[in-house]
Scaffold this active site. Sequence first.
Site, PDB file in Angstrom:
ATOM      1  N   ASP A   1       0.851  -1.192   0.000  1.00  0.00           N
ATOM      2  CA  ASP A   1       0.000   0.000   0.000  1.00  0.00           C
ATOM      3  C   ASP A   1       0.885   1.240   0.000  1.00  0.00           C
ATOM      4  O   ASP A   1       1.310   1.713   1.044  1.00  0.00           O
ATOM      5  CB  ASP A   1      -0.932  -0.011   1.215  1.00  0.00           C
ATOM      6  CG  ASP A   1      -1.977   1.102   1.151  1.00  0.00           C
ATOM      7  OD1 ASP A   1      -1.800   2.036   0.353  1.00  0.00           O
ATOM      8  OD2 ASP A   1      -2.968   1.032   1.894  1.00  0.00           O
TER       9      ASP A   1
ATOM     10  N   HIS B   1       0.277   8.198   3.605  1.00  0.00           N
ATOM     11  CA  HIS B   1       0.935   7.596   4.759  1.00  0.00           C
ATOM     12  C   HIS B   1       2.444   7.809   4.776  1.00  0.00           C
ATOM     13  O   HIS B   1       3.127   7.278   5.657  1.00  0.00           O
ATOM     14  CB  HIS B   1       0.619   6.102   4.791  1.00  0.00           C
ATOM     15  CG  HIS B   1      -0.842   5.810   4.655  1.00  0.00           C
ATOM     16  ND1 HIS B   1      -1.759   6.160   5.612  1.00  0.00           N
ATOM     17  CD2 HIS B   1      -1.557   5.234   3.639  1.00  0.00           C
ATOM     18  CE1 HIS B   1      -2.974   5.796   5.219  1.00  0.00           C
ATOM     19  NE2 HIS B   1      -2.874   5.245   4.022  1.00  0.00           N
TER      20      HIS B   1
ATOM     21  N   ILE C   1      -0.460   9.790   8.149  1.00  0.00           N
ATOM     22  CA  ILE C   1      -1.104   8.948   9.142  1.00  0.00           C
ATOM     23  C   ILE C   1      -0.800   7.478   8.870  1.00  0.00           C
ATOM     24  O   ILE C   1      -0.318   7.105   7.798  1.00  0.00           O
ATOM     25  CB  ILE C   1      -2.624   9.177   9.155  1.00  0.00           C
ATOM     26  CG1 ILE C   1      -3.225   8.884   7.771  1.00  0.00           C
ATOM     27  CG2 ILE C   1      -2.949  10.602   9.607  1.00  0.00           C
ATOM     28  CD1 ILE C   1      -4.746   8.967   7.717  1.00  0.00           C
TER      29      ILE C   1
ATOM     30  N   GLY D   1      -5.017   2.535   7.831  1.00  0.00           N
ATOM     31  CA  GLY D   1      -6.064   1.916   8.623  1.00  0.00           C
ATOM     32  C   GLY D   1      -5.893   0.408   8.715  1.00  0.00           C
ATOM     33  O   GLY D   1      -6.114  -0.197   9.779  1.00  0.00           O
TER      34      GLY D   1
END
Length: 273
Positions: free
Chosen positions: A177, A182, A197, A200
């Site tokens: 990913d 991120h 961040i 998830g």
Amino acid sequence: MIDFGILGRVEAWRKSWTPDDVLRYAVGVGADELPFTTENSAGVVLQALPTMALALTHFTEPAQVFGDVDTTRVLHAEQSLVVHRPLPVAGEIEVRRQVTDIFDKGTGALIVSRVDASLSGEPVFSAVSSAFLLDEGGFGGSRGSSVRAALPSRSPDRRLEFATAANQALIYRLSGDRNPLHSDPAFAARGGLKRPILHGLCTYGITCRLLVGAFCAGDAHRVSAIAGRFTAPVVPGDVLVVEAWQEDSGIAFRTSTAAGTVVIDNGRLTLSG
């Protein structure tokens, strides 16, 4: 704007992996347990964490394209995974993905996709993902269901903690990913964030791993399903707290930061055996 032509469209591809990918994913979700992180320890058999199934098919080839939308405003909303058989440590699966629903939530659109994966014709896992597209609502579609299961009113049976590393997202992204939300401060700032961040699905994988240790004695093959709803972002370096309740139907859970912000709610882990 959203390309509504994606609704019902089926994409199919093949995805292979090796024990190196299993080890890389485990470290990405903070594992230090030898059955997840080594393939040559005496008396230890390598296991693939069940949530690695999502890393094999989420934000990987072919990329999920929703239309001409601002990708800084796309958020992972909900995720469920059903494991039909333990994920092997190496193999090649046939993957089928289909957008099953597009809901109008007013402030945004919720796009629901289903993935089914098989190995040698036998089902391996199924997953349903929801992506929330901010500012893409208001097109007059159905709002869909918003029913949430309540957690037990008693104190949790287990309270588990894990301190994410400052470079947790940089490690996790090696599993496929590569969303710059991120890793790239400039991209994150375009989405209104102060810094990149954590994925998830990294928080999801960490949560699953902690629950496997607490309720399955480290046997990841006992996991038959996991589901949860993402409610707030995690910043690399945050301490995660998983509260879990043992029930007849499985494990109910909620993941928060140490500061008290709930980041995964409506969590449910189902075990076999």
